[in-house]
Design an enzyme around this catalytic site. Structure first.
Site, short mmCIF file in Angstrom:
data_model
loop_
_atom_site.label_atom_id
_atom_site.label_comp_id
_atom_site.label_asym_id
_atom_site.label_seq_id
_atom_site.Cartn_x
_atom_site.Cartn_y
_atom_site.Cartn_z
N ASP A 176 14.63 -29.80 -34.10
CA ASP A 176 14.23 -29.39 -35.44
C ASP A 176 12.75 -28.98 -35.48
O ASP A 176 12.08 -28.90 -34.44
CB ASP A 176 14.53 -30.53 -36.42
CG ASP A 176 15.01 -30.03 -37.77
OD1 ASP A 176 14.68 -28.90 -38.16
OD2 ASP A 176 15.72 -30.79 -38.46
N GLY A 211 14.43 -20.05 -38.55
CA GLY A 211 14.20 -18.62 -38.60
C GLY A 211 12.81 -18.22 -39.03
O GLY A 211 12.54 -17.03 -39.25
N ASP A 231 18.56 -24.70 -44.31
CA ASP A 231 19.79 -25.49 -44.33
C ASP A 231 20.83 -24.93 -45.28
O ASP A 231 20.50 -24.44 -46.37
CB ASP A 231 19.49 -26.92 -44.76
CG ASP A 231 18.85 -27.74 -43.65
OD1 ASP A 231 18.64 -28.94 -43.88
OD2 ASP A 231 18.57 -27.20 -42.57
#
Length: 673
Positions: A176, A211, A231
């Site tokens: 993440d 992104g 998300d």
């Protein structure tokens, strides 16, 4: 990323993020040059993820709740085997955030939570491996993970953490982007790539940097997949926004390097089964990773039917590795085609809108060579037909027809494809009669014979044909047209009701065929005369990016009624609508109204965040729009002439940058009739 655009989670996380690095969940539809590598050619030489990874991740169903534990993970592995999901291709059972303790041990090692995983991660991996499956794990390319409890991230610990993962038997890492301290993304993600390689263990590497830094442009030799968006949430608006951001990136996907529009929400309850079939269809035609996000221990038979559709999965897992490309999208009627290794084409006819739409293309347009006829395989009906070249269907609201079309010398063994349609308004006032016309059109090279059509409605409704319901033969390109009178009983409650149009016919070879089109009719109430607040009127339908549309409050993103007073530029509005892009709210106006007015903008509660655009539609015509608005702008007045419209639709788009913090208000929205 852990839903940073929701109010509650963003408040918990923002203090932990480096200044200025809070995610924005969207991308503008990019205008990009072709990637340096040839599309579809492997650039990751380790042989991993040559087709998009398939498996499970717990986050969408459990978040950090206590139910995420050893028993759940093992239970999912059991279900993969027992329910045939392993045989369908699902392989990875992945742990998300909250599996560790908040502190490392004295040696700087990660420590599994002894309550959630009393036997450690290796024991879980051993159990999963014994089932013939693989285990995935999660951490962040920062000092801490995204959860507010502050679990340790891997920044500065890449080699040590990677070795722990390898020693435990981990096969997949989701990495993440929270608490990244402003360190260059390429550097952070490349360091972990090198650390994983140094372990000598084959580990699929999922880059989850949302992104932000366009990883599709640089990460094909870093990771096996990369998130292209923020998300997903379990709503039509969220799924749709992410779909639109991911579709233009088709040139960057291929074996060993995939665009990742986030995990599946199928079965979590926020969408209908029709919408979940669209979700699964579109992720498959985009060659996206298929990571189940629902708790399969509680899943319905309908959920398993979607997730276990092997013909749809075959589209996703096709070894050529092409992501589907958009051929058209006018009016929310999408045609997306995917080249397959065997030369066939998978084609998705996707209906973004809230009403049934005819969507059409041709075999030539999807890239197939000229032929006398083609075999068309419907991947949800599991039936094959022949077509003379037209690929078309009336697609229900928010639905997708997914077919596979091929040049096939044996096409004539299949019955001709027929297209069902229903013309006329499906909006009915209780006790009044509506006129509808059904069509049964032969798309095949061969004639449809002994054609018969029926239209059925709910109990208590009257449905009567006023013209012939059968034909001896319907030739190629011709149609059987039947007029119907449909009456909803007096006193019928407003809302949507099911209609079913069905045709039966025979092919020249004698085989019997059937085609069914499920549709919706709505019982509607005539709008009151005078000026009414739209926040008080019944609506036909709503779609929203986060949570439900709210009446007379802002959008709260979760349960109905959790919003706050509508506030734009310091002005509080007692009436209106609170929405979150992507959003659409439809009202029945029955050709009896003249104007819609409102003050619109991003709600003050989002501070400097939020970028939206407002539109008003009268039936199929856009009659007013604002352009892109930000929170820094005062409320903008909008007025639309809706004279003669049967339906008025209020639309909010994301302004082209994704749906982060897009709390949009229709302040003092009024309808004059």
């Amino acid at each position: 990323m852990r839903h940073l655009h929701t109010r509650t989670t963003r408040r918990r996380v923002v203090g932990a993020l480096a200044a200025g690095l809070l995610c924005t969940t969207g991308l503008m539809a990019p205008a990009f040059a072709a990637p340096a590598q040839e599309p579809g050619s492997p650039t990751t030489a380790d042989g991993l993820a040559l087709t998009p990874p398939m498996g499970f991740n717990n986050w969408n169903s459990t978040h950090c709740r206590a139910e995420f534990n050893d028993d759940m993970v093992k239970g999912i592995a059991d279900i993969f085997v027992d329910k045939g999901l392993k045989d369908a291709g699902y392989q990875y059972v992945n742990l998300d955030d909250c599996w560790a303790l908040p502190s490392r041990d004295a040696n700087g090692k990660l420590v599994p939570d002894p309550v959630r995983f009393p036997h450690g991660i290796k024991a879980v991996a051993d159990y999963v491996h014994a089932k013939g499956l693989k285990l995935g794990i999660y951490t962040s390319a920062g000092t801490k993970t995204c959860n507010s409890a502050g679990f340790p991230g891997a920044l500065g610990h890449e080699y040590s953490d990677a070795q722990q993962f390898a020693d435990w038997g981990v096969d997949y890492l989701k990495y993440d982007n929270c608490n990244n301290q402003g360190v260059d993304a390429k550097l952070r993600y490349t360091t972990m790539r090198d650390a994983l390689k140094a372990t000598g263990r084959p580990i699929v590497y999922s880059i989850c940097e949302w992104g932000q830094n366009k990883p599709w442009e640089w990460a094909s030799d870093v990771g096996h997949l990369w998130r292209t968006t923020g998300d997903i949430s379990d709503s039509w608006g969220s799924m749709l926004s992410i779909l639109k951001q991911n579709l233009p990136l088709a040139p960057y996907a291929g074996p060993g390097h995939w665009n990742d529009p986030d995990m599946l929400e199928v079965g979590n309850g926020g969408m209908t089964d029709t919408e979940y079939r669209s979700h699964f269809s579109m992720w498959s035609i985009m060659a996206a990773p298929l990571l189940i996000g629902s708790d399969l221990r509680k899943a319905s038979a309908a959920t398993f039917d979607i997730l276990d559709n092997k013909e749809v999965i075959a589209v996703d897992q096709d070894p050529l590795g092409k992501q589907g490309t958009v051929l058209s999208s006018e009016g929310g009627r999408w045609v997306v085609a995917k080249e397959m290794k065997d030369g066939s084409r998978a084609v998705a006819l996707f209906n973004e809108t809230g009403s049934a739409q005819r969507i059409a293309t041709t075999a030539r347009d999807v890239g197939l060579p000229e032929a006398d006829a083609y075999t068309l395989r419907d991947l949800w009906q599991h039936k094959s037909y022949n077509t003379a070249g037209t690929i078309s269907a009336t697609v229900p609201a928010h639905g997708t027809v997914l077919v596979r079309v091929s040049v096939d010398p044996q096409w004539a063994k299949n019955p001709p494809a027929v297209e069902l349609g229903l013309d006329g308004s499906p909006l009915v006032e209780a006790g009044r009669t509506a006129s509808l016309t059904s069509t049964v059109t032969d798309l095949g090279r061969t004639p449809a014979q002994r054609v018969s059509v029926t239209l059925s409605g709910p109990e208590g409704w009257t449905v009567a044909a006023t013209s012939p319901t059968g034909a001896g033969t319907v030739p190629t390109g011709r149609a059987l047209r039947t007029q119907w009178k449909v009456t909803a009983p007096a006193g019928a409650a407003s809302g949507a009701y099911d209609l079913t149009l069905k045709a039966t016919y025979r092919s020249p070879t004698g085989g019997r065929a059937e085609s069914v089109l499920p549709l919706k009719a709505s019982v509607v109430v005539a709008p009151p005369s005078g000026v009414s607040s739209l926040g008080d009127l019944p609506w036909l339908s709503t779609a929203n990016g986060w949570g439900p549309v709210e009446r007379n409050t802002s959008n709260g993103e979760s349960a109905a009624g959790d919003g706050h007073p509508i506030t734009l530029g310091g002005v509080v509005y007692a009436k209106g609508l609170g929405v979150h892009a992507e959003s659409a709210v439809e009202y029945y106006t029955g050709k009896a109204c003249e104007t819609v007015t409102a003050d619109v903008g991003v709600d003050d509660e989002k501070g400097a965040k939020g970028t939206v655009a407002f539109e008003i539609w009268a039936d199929a015509t856009k009659v007013a729009s604002t352009g892109v608005l930000t929170n820094a702008m005062p409320a903008q007045p909008i007025t639309a002439d809706v004279t003669g419209a049967q339906v008025v639709r209020l639309v909010v788009t994301d302004g082209g940058d994704g749906i982060d913090s897009d709390h949009a208000d229709w302040g003092n929205a009024q309808l004059s009739c």
